[in-house]
Design an enzyme around this catalytic site. Structure first.
Site, PDB file in Angstrom:
ATOM      1  N   ARG A  43       0.776  -1.227   0.000  1.00 56.77           N
ATOM      2  CA  ARG A  43       0.000   0.000   0.000  1.00 56.77           C
ATOM      3  C   ARG A  43       0.815   1.288   0.000  1.00 56.77           C
ATOM      4  O   ARG A  43       0.327   2.316  -0.446  1.00 56.77           O
ATOM      5  CB  ARG A  43      -0.931   0.022   1.223  1.00 56.77           C
ATOM      6  CG  ARG A  43      -1.935  -1.089   1.177  1.00 56.77           C
ATOM      7  CD  ARG A  43      -2.784  -1.130   2.440  1.00 56.77           C
ATOM      8  NE  ARG A  43      -3.749  -2.204   2.336  1.00 56.77           N
ATOM      9  CZ  ARG A  43      -4.915  -2.115   1.699  1.00 56.77           C
ATOM     10  NH1 ARG A  43      -5.256  -0.994   1.128  1.00 56.77           N
ATOM     11  NH2 ARG A  43      -5.729  -3.145   1.632  1.00 56.77           N
ATOM     12  N   ILE A 110       1.982 -13.560   3.201  1.00 56.10           N
ATOM     13  CA  ILE A 110       1.880 -14.753   2.356  1.00 56.10           C
ATOM     14  C   ILE A 110       3.255 -15.321   2.031  1.00 56.10           C
ATOM     15  O   ILE A 110       3.386 -16.186   1.159  1.00 56.10           O
ATOM     16  CB  ILE A 110       1.136 -14.411   1.040  1.00 56.10           C
ATOM     17  CG1 ILE A 110       1.866 -13.297   0.264  1.00 56.10           C
ATOM     18  CG2 ILE A 110      -0.307 -13.999   1.336  1.00 56.10           C
ATOM     19  CD1 ILE A 110       1.257 -12.956  -1.091  1.00 56.10           C
ATOM     20  N   HIS A 128      -4.425 -14.666   4.798  1.00 53.34           N
ATOM     21  CA  HIS A 128      -4.455 -14.366   3.361  1.00 53.34           C
ATOM     22  C   HIS A 128      -3.722 -15.402   2.524  1.00 53.34           C
ATOM     23  O   HIS A 128      -3.388 -15.159   1.372  1.00 53.34           O
ATOM     24  CB  HIS A 128      -3.887 -12.963   3.111  1.00 53.34           C
ATOM     25  CG  HIS A 128      -4.696 -11.878   3.758  1.00 53.34           C
ATOM     26  ND1 HIS A 128      -4.189 -10.632   4.044  1.00 53.34           N
ATOM     27  CD2 HIS A 128      -5.990 -11.859   4.177  1.00 53.34           C
ATOM     28  CE1 HIS A 128      -5.129  -9.891   4.619  1.00 53.34           C
ATOM     29  NE2 HIS A 128      -6.226 -10.615   4.703  1.00 53.34           N
ATOM     30  N   CYS A 136      -5.763 -25.593  -6.595  1.00 54.11           N
ATOM     31  CA  CYS A 136      -6.918 -25.559  -7.492  1.00 54.11           C
ATOM     32  C   CYS A 136      -8.070 -24.873  -6.773  1.00 54.11           C
ATOM     33  O   CYS A 136      -8.373 -25.199  -5.619  1.00 54.11           O
ATOM     34  CB  CYS A 136      -7.313 -26.973  -7.905  1.00 54.11           C
ATOM     35  SG  CYS A 136      -8.909 -27.064  -8.772  1.00 54.11           S
ATOM     36  N   CYS A 161      -6.416 -27.432 -13.309  1.00 51.63           N
ATOM     37  CA  CYS A 161      -6.202 -28.628 -12.506  1.00 51.63           C
ATOM     38  C   CYS A 161      -6.289 -29.882 -13.367  1.00 51.63           C
ATOM     39  O   CYS A 161      -7.176 -29.998 -14.227  1.00 51.63           O
ATOM     40  CB  CYS A 161      -7.247 -28.656 -11.393  1.00 51.63           C
ATOM     41  SG  CYS A 161      -7.198 -30.099 -10.327  1.00 51.63           S
ATOM     42  N   SER A 203      -1.140  -1.923   8.549  1.00 45.10           N
ATOM     43  CA  SER A 203      -1.846  -0.643   8.474  1.00 45.10           C
ATOM     44  C   SER A 203      -3.205  -0.715   9.161  1.00 45.10           C
ATOM     45  O   SER A 203      -3.830   0.306   9.432  1.00 45.10           O
ATOM     46  CB  SER A 203      -2.030  -0.226   7.012  1.00 45.10           C
ATOM     47  OG  SER A 203      -2.726  -1.234   6.294  1.00 45.10           O
ATOM     48  N   ILE A 245      10.504  -1.768  12.671  1.00 53.13           N
ATOM     49  CA  ILE A 245      10.086  -2.999  13.354  1.00 53.13           C
ATOM     50  C   ILE A 245      11.285  -3.841  13.771  1.00 53.13           C
ATOM     51  O   ILE A 245      11.326  -4.377  14.881  1.00 53.13           O
ATOM     52  CB  ILE A 245       9.117  -3.795  12.459  1.00 53.13           C
ATOM     53  CG1 ILE A 245       7.804  -3.028  12.345  1.00 53.13           C
ATOM     54  CG2 ILE A 245       8.881  -5.198  13.014  1.00 53.13           C
ATOM     55  CD1 ILE A 245       6.888  -3.540  11.262  1.00 53.13           C
TER      56      ILE A 245
END
Length: 255
Positions: A43, A110, A128, A136, A161, A203, A245
């Site tokens: 973002r 992810i 996520h 598939c 698939c 965020s 962080i």
């Protein structure tokens, strides 16, 4: 009482006190924890979504062209994901996990870096999904990325698939795709059971995932938010650290 740390050192000291006094800590991580690992966020200025419009799930399902473009983008990022190693934030959370303070981590990411840092796969709740393999969308059959790449490079089309002929996509949750029931249930239970909830590098604008910090706070937990930029939930947090962080969590990496 809300405390916005006036400087990094005071914030880290207060966080250390809260960690020491906590019985069950639940971390919730967003893209910001992985930026020091070389993975761009989505973002912020220069982020992935400023360069490429996200492809919604219904568009992916309906259009071969959209599926081809989705896989082209994924393979263009392969070197970035393959080269990424857990950062200080990941390693600090893994240290708390090994110490028995953290039962599991809830993540919007992810990239598989929590698993690489030492978390058992079953203790990483991926809201996520995960981009390191494919699935598939019909029968759920999992496929390695190499299987997809071989077919994509062979004829230039995103494959279907072999079992049910439905499209195969990365095992991630796209816009418009239903959130995973089991992961949402587990994240809800953890948020309501912890006494310290730490939101890191998010965020806190993507719902329903952004509801978990508030859920934990409403259930009686202390809430810490660590993020470079302010979030809409800073006002309800017990401690807010607006800083890097890796610097904020680095002191908690066990030697």
């Amino acid at each position: 009482m809300r405390l916005i740390a006036s400087d990094l050192q005071s914030g880290v000291e207060r966080l250390g006190e809260m960690i020491a006094g906590a019985r069950v800590i639940v971390p919730f991580t967003g893209a910001g924890i992985s930026t020091e690992c070389g993975i761009p966020d989505f973002r912020s200025p220069g982020g992935i979504w400023t360069r490429n419009r996200p492809i919604p799930f219904d568009e992916f399902v309906a259009s071969q062209e959209a599926r081809d473009e989705s896989w082209r983008r994924r393979f263009a990022m392969e070197e970035v994901f393959a080269a990424a190693k857990p950062g200080r934030g990941h390693r600090a959370l893994a240290s708390l996990y090994r110490a028995g303070k953290v039962p599991a981590v809830i993540t919007q990411n992810i990239d598989n870096l929590h698993q690489a840092s030492g978390f058992a796969g079953e203790h990483v709740i991926e809201l996520h999904g995960n981009t390191t393999y494919a699935r598939c969308i019909g029968c759920g059959q999992a496929y390695p990325l190499d299987w997809v790449r071989h077919r994509f490079d062979g004829d230039g089309f995103a494959p279907n698939c072999t079992g049910c002929d439905e499209p195969v996509k990365t095992a991630t949750i796209s816009f418009g795709q239903i959130m995973p029931d089991d992961e949402m249930r587990r994240a809800t239970a953890l948020s309501q059971a912890c006494d310290l909830f730490i939101a890191i590098g998010s965020s806190l604008v993507v719902w329903p995932a952004a509801g978990f910090p508030m859920m934990a706070k409403n259930a009686g937990a202390r809430l810490v938010i660590i993020n470079r930029e302010p979030t809409e939930q800073d006002d309800i947090a017990d401690l807010v650290i607006h800083d890097d962080i890796g610097e904020a969590l680095g002191p908690f990496v066990a030697n």
